[in-house]
Design an enzyme around this catalytic site. Structure first.
Site, short mmCIF file in Angstrom:
data_model
loop_
_atom_site.label_atom_id
_atom_site.label_comp_id
_atom_site.label_asym_id
_atom_site.label_seq_id
_atom_site.Cartn_x
_atom_site.Cartn_y
_atom_site.Cartn_z
CB SER A 195 -4.90 -51.01 8.73
OG SER A 195 -6.12 -51.56 9.19
CE1 TYR A 212 -7.26 -51.01 3.58
CE2 TYR A 212 -7.53 -52.36 5.55
CZ TYR A 212 -7.32 -51.13 4.97
OH TYR A 212 -7.17 -50.02 5.76
#
Length: 679
Positions: free
Chosen positions: A556, A569
């Site tokens: 990500s 996350y």
């Protein structure tokens, strides 16, 4: 819609015959019908023949798969036939007999159908018929089985001369309904489509009954001591343990996809004393050995042999097999023969475990295994009545390295970029993973759809084309045993693993003070720990295969960009990003490349966003959830929304062959987020 009653009846008959494996094998045999039509140029009547074209399959035959020829021109070829030594020249002559555009390319058996004086002809490869055709005294057995209603045709390679032979035998035996072709199969004929089909089925079923009623029990001999099949679970575990090495051996010359089967017929054959002798004789029917090679590689150890000793013996046998195959080629090749295509086995037989078959794709590998099962049935029938005697090795070579076969190979489409590659994608039941799976299959790969949601995984596998393209496995990436089981299923389904995409994940969007230890642990178990476990198992398989490979992490932009309310996350994505670098450094010596992709805000189609992450992020930014995709787009340099397909494109770019010297790279797929630029 079919243009004539003859065509309609031919297609219906073909599909019925081809749908039953007792009648013929996949893509084996051909059917034809003759009838009248109007010449579109002269308006006069013209006699035509419709016949299954080259490469088609009877069970799925449709009208575009038929070749359409003018009978007068086809039969006129007999007047200019230059003789058996030049019969291959007749195949291109078929093109001058086509009616209109002619439909599919005519096959080598076209002459058989056109020259035989019957309105309808069926040529099939049933195991029962080939058992008679490959028995040492097949001619005598044929007479015993059928009397004078079925004629015997001595072995001749398929072609124009065989068509002339059958036509002459039919004319000399007006009472006959068909014939047994030595070393090959059967041909039947009839005045109507119904009569032709009835005659073909009569030959097949009568031969089956003759074998059953007259064959001796246990034609493969008594059971070898220690060669009984392993119990099912142990058998499949052993198969999975051997698969990476066996695929590596079978891919020495060309990368291959594999198929595994442990049907009772295969296991019984390999448990019997006669299997080494019979396997060494090879297959006989041309359709068989074109797909299985002239003989298989057979392991000569019992199934309880220690794994290390078994793998060492397989390597020795493979070396010997390649030398023997090269010698076979040298014995029979002429200056005009095509170059040797590869010396690796297409079939590997492991007693007590099963059969491994290989090909350029899953369907080819599976069909090769089906054809060897046909060969086992043929051996069983021939040995039950007589002695199995396949055609001479020199004749096998003439077919395997036939210029017409070589021309057929040259006509095949160029392989897709990911052909022969086998991928496993985690979290592939939805969103990014699903898009990646679609792209990989579209580019020629076989894909294992790994997902916690079984229904989603099965749905994706089905929409991708089913088990020849994709299979579904249920896996929780936090569970080591489930990961091991998923890889075993992948190995048994396709023969190996070349490409793994770590995509499975969840996302918890919370401020630091609201993030619990349980949140942190769950986030890290699924993504950091899960991708580590998957990559470890992938590396184990890939190093055993010794074919290199790719491991891709879907990380990500959050791995390098610090956003608010996202501690668990983003931290685990940073962990994954560093795993890419660490594994690239460690696995490079094995030819395994490890790369990552950093998407940003893939909202549409995302399972993570649909499960609450989208609502949480929208709340952080003070917008409606439906506006989230556009919000992410507007904060990028390109002002474009990132979709799952864009991530899939990056996976393809990393794995399709142009970036062979790239490892340890992270590719941003974020439409341009300056704060996430790699430094």
């Amino acid at each position: 819609m079919p243009h004539s009653p003859e065509v309609a009846a031919l297609l219906e008959r073909s599909n019925r015959l081809g749908s039953d494996p007792r009648n013929t094998n996949y893509a084996g045999g051909n059917t034809s019908a003759k009838g009248s039509a109007t010449d579109p140029v002269t308006g006069a009547g013209v006699e035509l023949m419709w016949v299954k074209g080259s490469g088609g399959d009877l069970g799925t035959l449709t009208e575009p798969g038929l070749a359409v020829l003018r009978l007068d021109r086809l039969r006129a070829l007999a007047q200019v036939y230059p003789g058996v030594d030049r019969e291959d020249e007749m195949v291109p002559a078929f093109d001058y007999c086509l009616h209109g555009k002619g439909g599919a390319a005519p096959s080598i058996d076209t002459a058989m159908h056109g020259l035989v004086d019957a309105p309808h002809v069926d040529h099939l490869h049933p195991d029962s018929g080939i058992a008679l055709a490959c028995a040492a005294d097949g001619e005598k057995l044929t007479a015993q089985c059928f009397g004078d209603t079925v004629a015997w045709v001595p072995w001749r390679r398929p072609g124009f001369q065989l068509g002339l032979d059958i036509a002459a035998i039919k004319q000399a035996n007006p009472q006959a309904i068909g014939c047994i072709l030595g070393g090959h199969g059967i041909t039947a004929w009839g005045a109507t489509s119904e009569e032709c089909e009835r005659n073909a089925l009569h030959i097949i079923r009568t031969a089956e009954a003759f074998l059953t009623n007259n064959g001796r029990p246990e034609p493969f001999g008594p059971v070898l001591d220690g060669y009984l099949p392993l119990p099912p679970a142990e058998r499949r575990s052993r198969a999975a343990a051997l698969t990476p090495l066996i695929r590596s051996l079978a891919s020495t010359d060309h990368p291959q996809v594999g198929h595994f089967t442990d049907t009772p017929e295969v296991l019984d054959f390999l448990a019997r004393t006669e299997h080494p002798r019979l396997a060494a004789l090879g297959t006989s029917c041309p359709d068989h050995f074109l797909r299985t090679k002239v003989r298989p590689l057979v392991l000569d150890l019992p199934p309880t042999t220690p794994l290390e000793q078994t793998t060492a013996r397989l390597r020795e046998l493979h070396t010997a097999y390649r030398a023997e195959y090269a010698a076979y080629y040298q014995r029979h090749a002429t200056p005009h023969s095509p170059a040797m295509r590869g010396a690796d086995p297409a079939i590997v037989l492991v007693p007590g475990v099963g059969m491994f078959s290989f090909g350029k794709d899953k369907q080819t590998a599976r069909v090769a295994g089906e054809f060897y099962l046909n060969a086992i049935n043929v051996m069983h029938g021939a040995e039950a009545l007589s002695t199995y005697r396949p055609i001479e090795e020199s004749e096998k070579f003439r077919i395997e390295y036939w210029e017409l076969e070589e021309a057929k190979l040259r006509r095949m489409p160029t392989p897709k970029p990911l052909a022969t590659r086998i991928a496993l994608v985690t979290g592939a039941g939805s969103g990014i993973g699903k898009a990646i799976a679609h792209r990989l299959v579209a580019e020629g790969a076989c894909v294992v759809i790994a997902d916690l949601n079984t229904d989603n995984a099965k749905a994706v596998a089905e929409e991708l084309g089913g088990p020849d393209k994709a299979v579904a496995v249920t896996v929780d990436v936090t569970d080591e045993q489930q990961i091991t089981a998923a890889f075993e299923q992948a190995l048994l389904a396709f023969g190996g693993i070349d490409l793994v995409v770590n995509n499975a994940g969840i996302s918890l969007s919370k401020p630091l003070l609201q993030t619990t230890a349980a949140d942190w642990d769950l986030q890290h178990r699924i993504m950091a720990r899960g991708s580590f476990l998957v990559s470890r198992e992938a590396a184990r398989v890939m190093t055993q295969q010794a074919l290199g490979g790719d491991i891709i992490y879907i990380a990500s932009k959050n791995a390098v960009f610090a956003g608010p309310n996202n501690i668990a996350y983003s931290a685990t994505k940073a962990d994954q990003a560093h795993q890419v670098r660490l594994l690239a450094a460690e696995l490079g010596e094995h030819g395994i490349r490890v790369n990552g992709i950093n998407p940003d805000g893939v909202v549409r189609g995302s399972g993570i966003f649909a499960a609450g992450w989208g609502a949480q992020r929208a709340a952080v930014y003070g917008i409606e959830e439906t506006e989230l995709g556009e919000y992410y787009a507007q904060r990028t340099l390109l002002k474009r929304e990132v979709l799952p397909e864009h991530v899939a494109n990056a996976v393809y770019a990393l794995t399709a062959g142009d970036l062979t010297h790239t490892t340890g790279l992270h590719i941003p797929v974020d439409a341009g987020v300056a704060a996430a630029f790699l430094r």
